[in-house]
Design an enzyme around this catalytic site. Structure first.
Site, short mmCIF file in Angstrom:
data_model
loop_
_atom_site.label_atom_id
_atom_site.label_comp_id
_atom_site.label_asym_id
_atom_site.label_seq_id
_atom_site.Cartn_x
_atom_site.Cartn_y
_atom_site.Cartn_z
N ARG A 229 0.88 -1.16 0.01
CA ARG A 229 -0.13 0.06 0.15
C ARG A 229 0.98 1.15 -0.06
NH1 ARG A 229 -3.59 -2.28 -1.92
NH2 ARG A 229 -5.69 -2.39 -1.14
N HIS A 277 -0.44 0.72 -9.85
CA HIS A 277 -1.20 -0.12 -9.25
C HIS A 277 -1.79 -1.29 -9.76
CE1 HIS A 277 -3.78 -0.15 -5.04
NE2 HIS A 277 -3.35 -1.21 -5.60
P1 NDP Z 1 -2.54 -11.11 4.42
O1 NDP Z 1 -3.46 -10.42 5.34
O2 NDP Z 1 -2.88 -12.48 4.02
O3 NDP Z 1 -0.93 -11.08 5.02
C1 NDP Z 1 -0.56 -9.81 5.68
C2 NDP Z 1 1.00 -10.14 6.27
O4 NDP Z 1 1.39 -8.78 6.80
C3 NDP Z 1 0.89 -11.18 7.31
O5 NDP Z 1 1.99 -11.84 7.15
C4 NDP Z 1 1.09 -10.12 8.52
O6 NDP Z 1 1.64 -10.92 9.61
C5 NDP Z 1 1.74 -9.25 8.14
N1 NDP Z 1 1.48 -8.19 9.03
C6 NDP Z 1 0.52 -7.21 8.94
N2 NDP Z 1 0.95 -6.17 9.91
C7 NDP Z 1 2.09 -6.42 10.29
C8 NDP Z 1 3.02 -5.66 11.26
N3 NDP Z 1 2.37 -4.65 12.07
N4 NDP Z 1 4.28 -6.15 11.53
C9 NDP Z 1 4.76 -7.20 10.75
N5 NDP Z 1 3.97 -8.07 9.77
C10 NDP Z 1 2.69 -7.53 9.83
O7 NDP Z 1 -2.44 -10.06 3.12
P2 NDP Z 1 -2.25 -10.66 1.59
O8 NDP Z 1 -0.91 -11.05 1.61
O9 NDP Z 1 -3.36 -11.03 0.97
O10 NDP Z 1 -2.25 -9.09 1.00
C11 NDP Z 1 -1.26 -7.91 1.42
C12 NDP Z 1 -1.47 -6.65 0.97
O11 NDP Z 1 -1.05 -6.52 -0.33
C13 NDP Z 1 -3.00 -6.11 1.00
O12 NDP Z 1 -3.42 -5.85 2.32
C14 NDP Z 1 -2.94 -5.27 -0.07
O13 NDP Z 1 -2.85 -3.86 0.70
C15 NDP Z 1 -1.88 -5.50 -0.97
N6 NDP Z 1 -2.35 -5.78 -2.34
C16 NDP Z 1 -1.79 -4.87 -3.59
C17 NDP Z 1 -2.18 -5.36 -4.46
C18 NDP Z 1 -1.48 -4.48 -5.61
O14 NDP Z 1 -1.97 -4.76 -6.87
N7 NDP Z 1 -0.60 -3.79 -5.57
C19 NDP Z 1 -2.87 -6.20 -5.10
C20 NDP Z 1 -3.56 -7.14 -3.85
C21 NDP Z 1 -3.01 -6.86 -2.37
P3 NDP Z 1 0.96 -12.18 10.44
O15 NDP Z 1 1.11 -13.34 9.28
O16 NDP Z 1 1.61 -12.39 11.50
O17 NDP Z 1 -0.70 -11.91 10.60
C1 OXD Z 2 -6.20 -5.17 -3.81
C2 OXD Z 2 -5.62 -4.25 -4.79
O1 OXD Z 2 -6.13 -4.92 -2.52
O2 OXD Z 2 -5.57 -4.41 -5.85
O3 OXD Z 2 -6.64 -6.17 -4.11
O4 OXD Z 2 -4.86 -3.45 -4.29
#
Ligand code: NDP
Ligand code: OXD
Length: 314
Positions: A229, A277
């Protein structure tokens, strides 16, 4: 049975066609058509406007059209007691890993240097490090970060990963929590962020953090890839780090303000790669099918899948 749809930045009609094709017995309403307060069973949302939740009552579930949910949970009046379902989809995960692996390989194989050499008709073989000399640190080991980390490991990179909770992943050196972060940064040549936006990750990717990355690694300086993000990064800090050599380069798919304003210095920085994005654009067909299946499950008395933890914020 009313379902409210609001889609910002994408073609709402396309989503409406897909959804009503899969659920012909439902009454779909675009949020833009609503004048007064309304009762609805479900809301399907991408970047809803600030007043949306004030106008809708009776929601049984909310569906995010993306994997991230910051665009919903941060809207005033978001009903915390209504289950919020996010996208988890194999196709989306594969696309994200393609993005991450591609840009790591681009840095490994010194693509921009070779491009410059071609432009200047220079035939020069410099030192080519092997993948296992390059340490890739992945921030976030969830659905997307885990898959990307595992695929990077298959490509031979030396992979590290950071999450909130402790993990044990084959082929990935895992760190967790605030203390684990600094330890990982000290041994990272390419830093990939796949973190969700939460109060804890807001502004995390700033100059102070980049200064903890080693500058003597196999790539001659550290690189940043942010595909999580935009609000997790501070673009002034990225530019400062690029200009004084704290960062050797950055690949950014997400930005503090999107679309990235034409006045941003990132657009023309020689060491920055910008993508709009589209790190992992979701297939509307697959996502609509998933929502239709989830509604059917829910109404059959089964549990919804991929429900967001509101306390954690992701
Ligand atoms: P998940 O919820 O599956 O994973 C999030 C990960 O981040 C987990 O491993 C979590 O730890 C870790 N995390 C969250 N907060 C913290 C913190 N404070 N400190 C350390 N680790 C942390 O999300 P996804 O993998 O499905 O997606 C991740 C992000 O990717 C989405 O939220 C979105 O913002 C972004 N995204 C971007 C896209 C794009 O096109 N650019 C498309 C899709 C998504 P834990 O495992 O311990 O809970
Ligand atoms: C998502 C993105 O969150 O595309 O899926 O950013």
């Amino acid at each position: 049975m009313t379902i409210i749809l609001h889609v910002h930045d994408w073609d709402e009609l396309d989503w409406l066609k897909n959804l009503s094709g899969l659920m012909p017995d439902r009454n779909f309403l675009s949020y833009s058509q609503i004048e007064n307060d309304i009762q609805a069973d479900y809301a399907i949302l991408w970047k809803p406007p600030t007043q949306l939740f004030e106008k809708i009552d009776g929601l049984k579930a909310i569906f995010s059209l993306g994997a991230g949910v910051d665009h919903i949970v941060n809207v005033a009046g978001f009903p915390k007691d209504v289950p919020l379902v996010r996208v988890v989809d194999k196709d989306l995960t594969n696309r994200m890993s393609e993005y991450v692996v591609f840009h790591c390989l681009r840095y490994l194989r010194q693509y921009s240097l070779l491009n410059q050499q071609q432009t200047n008709k220079i035939w020069h073989k410099g030192y080519q490090p092997s993948a296992n000399e390059v340490r890739v640190g992945v921030l976030g080991l969830g659905e997307l970060g885990l898959d990307a980390a595992q695929k990077l490991s298959v490509m031979g990179f030396n992979v590290l990963g950071w999450s909130r909770s402790e993990k044990l992943i084959d082929g990935v050196k895992c760190f967790h929590g605030p203390d684990g972060l600094d330890t990982m940064l000290a041994q990272t040549d390419i830093l990939v962020s796949l973190l969700p936006l939460t109060p804890q990750t807001d502004g995390l990717l700033d100059y102070e953090l980049f200064a903890k990355l080693p500058t003597n690694g196999a790539l001659g300086g550290p690189y940043l890839i942010n595909v999580g993000r935009g609000q997790s990064q501070r673009e002034a800090g990225i530019l400062k780090a690029l200009d004084d050599g704290t960062l050797a380069g950055a690949t950014l798919d997400v930005f503090e303000v999107e679309p990235l304003p034409t006045t941003s210095k990132l657009w023309t920085h020689p060491n920055v790669t910008i993508t709009p994005h589209n790190g992992a654009d979701s297939s509307p067909r697959a996502i609509c099918q998933n929502i239709a299946d989830q509604i059917a499950r829910f109404e059959a008395g089964l549990l919804l899948e991929n429900v967001v933890s509101i306390d954690r914020g992701y």
